[in-house]
Design a protein around this motif. Structure first.
Motif, PDB file in Angstrom:
ATOM      1  N   LYS A 138      27.305 -23.343  66.616  1.00 18.07           N
ATOM      2  CA  LYS A 138      26.374 -24.096  67.458  1.00 18.07           C
ATOM      3  C   LYS A 138      25.155 -23.223  67.751  1.00 18.07           C
ATOM      4  CE  LYS A 138      29.741 -27.203  69.518  1.00 18.07           C
ATOM      5  NZ  LYS A 138      30.766 -26.905  68.482  1.00 18.07           N
ATOM      6  N   TYR A 139      24.028 -23.887  67.978  1.00 19.22           N
ATOM      7  CA  TYR A 139      22.746 -23.193  68.167  1.00 19.22           C
ATOM      8  C   TYR A 139      22.107 -23.640  69.479  1.00 19.22           C
ATOM      9  CZ  TYR A 139      23.509 -22.567  63.164  1.00 19.22           C
ATOM     10  OH  TYR A 139      24.061 -22.272  61.944  1.00 19.22           O
ATOM     11  N   TYR A 140      21.380 -22.707  70.090  1.00 17.17           N
ATOM     12  CA  TYR A 140      20.828 -22.969  71.417  1.00 17.17           C
ATOM     13  C   TYR A 140      19.507 -22.215  71.542  1.00 17.17           C
ATOM     14  CZ  TYR A 140      21.070 -23.610  76.551  1.00 17.17           C
ATOM     15  OH  TYR A 140      20.834 -23.977  77.848  1.00 17.17           O
ATOM     16  N   VAL A 141      18.571 -22.772  72.260  1.00 12.00           N
ATOM     17  CA  VAL A 141      17.315 -22.075  72.527  1.00 12.00           C
ATOM     18  C   VAL A 141      17.120 -21.951  74.033  1.00 12.00           C
ATOM     19  CG1 VAL A 141      15.943 -24.217  72.341  1.00 12.00           C
ATOM     20  CG2 VAL A 141      14.804 -21.988  72.129  1.00 12.00           C
ATOM     21  N   VAL A 142      16.865 -20.728  74.489  1.00 11.07           N
ATOM     22  CA  VAL A 142      16.554 -20.450  75.894  1.00 11.07           C
ATOM     23  C   VAL A 142      15.035 -20.385  76.024  1.00 11.07           C
ATOM     24  CG1 VAL A 142      16.936 -18.917  77.858  1.00 11.07           C
ATOM     25  CG2 VAL A 142      18.652 -19.074  76.031  1.00 11.07           C
ATOM     26  N   MET A 143      14.495 -21.054  77.039  1.00 10.53           N
ATOM     27  CA  MET A 143      13.034 -21.139  77.211  1.00 10.53           C
ATOM     28  C   MET A 143      12.622 -20.642  78.591  1.00 10.53           C
ATOM     29  SD  MET A 143      12.590 -24.938  75.535  1.00 10.53           S
ATOM     30  CE  MET A 143      14.069 -25.525  76.353  1.00 10.53           C
ATOM     31  N   GLN A 144      11.559 -19.883  78.632  1.00 17.12           N
ATOM     32  CA  GLN A 144      11.001 -19.410  79.895  1.00 17.12           C
ATOM     33  C   GLN A 144       9.578 -19.919  80.039  1.00 17.12           C
ATOM     34  OE1 GLN A 144      10.396 -15.174  80.281  1.00 17.12           O
ATOM     35  NE2 GLN A 144      10.088 -15.269  82.492  1.00 17.12           N
ATOM     36  N   ASN A 145       9.293 -20.587  81.153  1.00 13.86           N
ATOM     37  CA  ASN A 145       7.939 -20.993  81.527  1.00 13.86           C
ATOM     38  C   ASN A 145       7.647 -20.409  82.892  1.00 13.86           C
ATOM     39  OD1 ASN A 145       6.597 -22.927  79.563  1.00 13.86           O
ATOM     40  ND2 ASN A 145       8.639 -23.828  79.717  1.00 13.86           N
ATOM     41  N   GLY A 146       6.746 -19.428  82.943  1.00 11.65           N
ATOM     42  CA  GLY A 146       6.536 -18.731  84.204  1.00 11.65           C
ATOM     43  C   GLY A 146       7.818 -18.027  84.608  1.00 11.65           C
ATOM     44  N   SER A 147       8.346 -18.356  85.800  1.00 12.48           N
ATOM     45  CA  SER A 147       9.603 -17.772  86.265  1.00 12.48           C
ATOM     46  C   SER A 147      10.777 -18.719  86.093  1.00 12.48           C
ATOM     47  CB  SER A 147       9.467 -17.382  87.747  1.00 12.48           C
ATOM     48  OG  SER A 147       9.159 -18.529  88.538  1.00 12.48           O
ATOM     49  N   THR A 148      10.546 -19.859  85.463  1.00  6.64           N
ATOM     50  CA  THR A 148      11.577 -20.876  85.309  1.00  6.64           C
ATOM     51  C   THR A 148      12.215 -20.792  83.934  1.00  6.64           C
ATOM     52  OG1 THR A 148      10.398 -22.358  86.809  1.00  6.64           O
ATOM     53  CG2 THR A 148      12.029 -23.356  85.365  1.00  6.64           C
TER      54      THR A 148
END
Length: 593
Positions: A138-148
């Motif tokens: 399985k594949y997953y992407v972690v995303m950061q926008n600013g501090s979120t």
């Protein structure tokens, strides 16, 4: 500035024709949602060799650094995981460590490219030699926008995995991950596989601490907010002739020559090639080498010359077309700003080129090139007659060695004074309506090493224009005998035009006089010429005062008056009168407007 005009008198029978003729002569959106995970998949555009096509359902938890899916998978959601570094050990029987490969020596790099509307990330990694037989990947992407932080699964159909090389028990794999149109400052791609026969170990790579079991995580990638880490370019000062590097937190681009200037001339002289890639503080670092060839800019003024008197150098932008985020680096090329001043200012003060060359540019060049070497300079010039025909100042103008058109960089400075023959040449070119350009070449131990940008030298001169002819037509002879006043037949077009440059600090006055010396002078007829309400004579008299910049048009209101003449008039006789005009600065200083 002075102008000399003629007065012409023609006697025909019992009538007189008066003309004034002459020529001019110049004298002087933030995303603020809480950390969540989702089981939605990115739209599929690629085929996959993986047999896994299902997606696990997800539940979110904002109080934990991980999200535990119903399937038992723990993904990072409130921070990035430590990247899983793979290692290929020497020896055929050693067990290589599973993980992602970023290794310059082995030429393993993470890459990014765009296909139609889809963005792909290429990821080299070591896993089991039959990993493609697993059904649990399985594949997953972690995303950061600013501090979120947030995350979402990537459908297996969006991942192509290709075996590159077989080792004893492991293999080098290349993943092509279609990431899609996600929006994030930074991302991290994670892979889970707990297949007991073909999947990952509970802990993998070098630094896995079992926080995310059976999960391998890539280095963090700059995505929609790529950062330039190169201090040499961050100051915005750019010059040719010395290689430099640019480091960013984005994957490697697949094009061989990347990075383009928005100036075609600079593009012709510069190239940017991939140099290397590593991981620093858990984040990818990709470095490009920028090379420039000074010989390709030597002698080129066109499209490189700056006319901006307020900014040093020529503005340009270096762009790296990264699929996820075009990295644009604003730069100032060359360090030299344009020179603009009035002729009167040049008459009263000299020009020191130190005032027009950015000190930080000089410091950077001397710091980069000058250690253990001698840096010298020479100034070159050209005109609009042949803009790229640069000539050496010291060779063409040899009368003034104090000018320092050649010297030691940072110590000597070219100075142009009013009496200098090169300065006088510049003024004459300006008066002739030609543009003048200057450029400095810099030498290291006598070899050409770099250049300033060319600049436009603007010597602003005032202009004075008067009519070529003031025509009074045919005047009856009796009116000359008896006296009378007459207006010009061309009065509607008889204007005095004065243009004062914006750099001028003075108010200006226009004066006029008549020579009254010829045998056929109007003064011989006891006549009087009146201009702008003033009677002209052999003594110059002020007829106008100009106290603002720009173009001023004044009607001459020319009149000729005869006060009675008592001598015979010879028919068909021409009478001429020279009129001298003069435009000169007044003593008071003009207020700015």
């Amino acid at each position: 500035m002075s102008v000399r005009k003629n007065l012409l008198l023609l006697i025909l029978s019992l009538s007189v024709t008066i003309l004034f003729l002459g020529n001019i002569n110049l004298i002087s959106a933030d995303t603020t949602s809480s950390a969540v995970s989702t089981s939605s998949s990115i739209a599929s555009t690629a085929t996959s060799s993986s047999s896994t096509t299902s997606s696990a359902s997800a539940s979110s938890s904002s109080s934990s650094s991980t999200t535990v899916f119903s399937s038992g998978i723990k993904w990072p959601t409130t921070s990035f995981a430590t990247w899983t570094q793979g290692i290929k050990e020497d020896g055929s029987l050693t067990r290589n460590k599973y993980g992602f490969m970023v290794n310059k020596d082995e030429e393993y790099y993470m890459e990014e490219y765009k296909d139609s509307n889809n963005i792909h990330v290429m990821i080299p990694m070591i896993a089991y030699k039959s990993w493609n037989e697993s059904t649990k990947t399985k594949y997953y992407v972690v995303m950061q926008n600013g501090s979120t932080f947030s995350g979402q699964e990537i459908a297996s159909s969006n991942v192509i995995r290709t075996k590159v090389e077989d080792y004893s028990r492991t293999a080098l794999w290349m993943l092509d991950v279609t990431v899609g149109n996600i929006t994030a400052d930074k991302i991290q791609i994670c892979i889970y596989d707990d297949d007991r026969s073909y999947g990952f170990w509970r802990t993998n790579g070098v630094a896995d601490d079992d926080t995310y079991p059976f999960v391998m995580s890539t280095p963090v990638l700059g995505w929609n907010n790529v950062t330039n880490f190169n201090q040499s370019l961050k100051d915005g000062i750019f010059y040719v002739g010395r290689n430099t590097t640019l480091t960013m937190n984005a994957p490697k681009l697949q094009d061989s020559n990347v990075g383009k200037f928005d100036n075609s001339i600079l593009n012709n002289a510069g190239e940017s090639y991939f140099f290397g890639q590593n991981v620093i503080n858990n984040e990818i670092r990709t470095t490009y080498e920028i090379t420039t060839d000074v010989t390709k800019l030597d002698g080129i003024v066109d499209r490189l010359a700056s006319s901006d008197t307020n900014k040093y150098g020529l503005d340009t932008v270096l762009t790296y077309e990264i699929p996820s985020d075009n990295l644009k680096i604003p730069l100032s090329y060359g360090g030299l700003k344009a020179i603009s001043l009035s002729a009167e200012a040049l008459d009263n003060a000299s020009i020191n080129t130190k005032d027009y060359l950015e000190s930080s540019f000089v410091d950077k060049v001397t710091g980069d090139l000058g250690t253990g070497h001698t840096l010298t300079y020479s100034w070159f010039y050209s005109t609009s007659d042949n803009i790229n025909d640069l000539k050496k100042v010291s060779t063409e103008f040899t009368n003034n060695k104090d000018r320092k058109a050649d010297g030691t960089l940072g110590t000597d400075w070219m100075t142009l004074s009013a009496k200098d023959d090169f300065t006088q040449y510049l003024e004459k070119q300006a008066l002739a309506g030609k543009k003048i350009y200057l450029m400095m070449k810099i030498y290291v131990d006598g070899q050409l090493s770099t250049l300033t940008n060319p600049i436009l030298v603007q010597i602003q001169t005032p202009t004075l224009k008067v009519p070529d002819k003031i025509d009074f037509g045919t005047i009856p002879a009796k009116n000359i005998y008896n006296g009378g006043d007459f207006e010009s037949l061309t009065k509607d077009n008889d204007n005095l035009s004065v243009s004062i440059p914006s750099a001028s600090k003075n108010a200006w006055q226009v004066s006029a006089s008549m020579e009254e010396t010829g045998n056929n002078s109007i003064a011989k007829l006891n006549g009087q010429l009146n201009i702008l309400g003033k009677n002209l004579s052999a003594t110059p008299i002020e007829v106008a005062s100009i106290s603002k910049h720009g173009l001023v048009d004044l009607p001459l209101n020319a009149k000729v008056s005869f006060r009675g003449y008592h001598s015979p008039l010879t028919p068909r006789t021409n009478f001429t009168e020279d009129i001298n005009w003069n435009l000169s600065p007044e003593t008071p200083i003009m207020a700015s407007n």
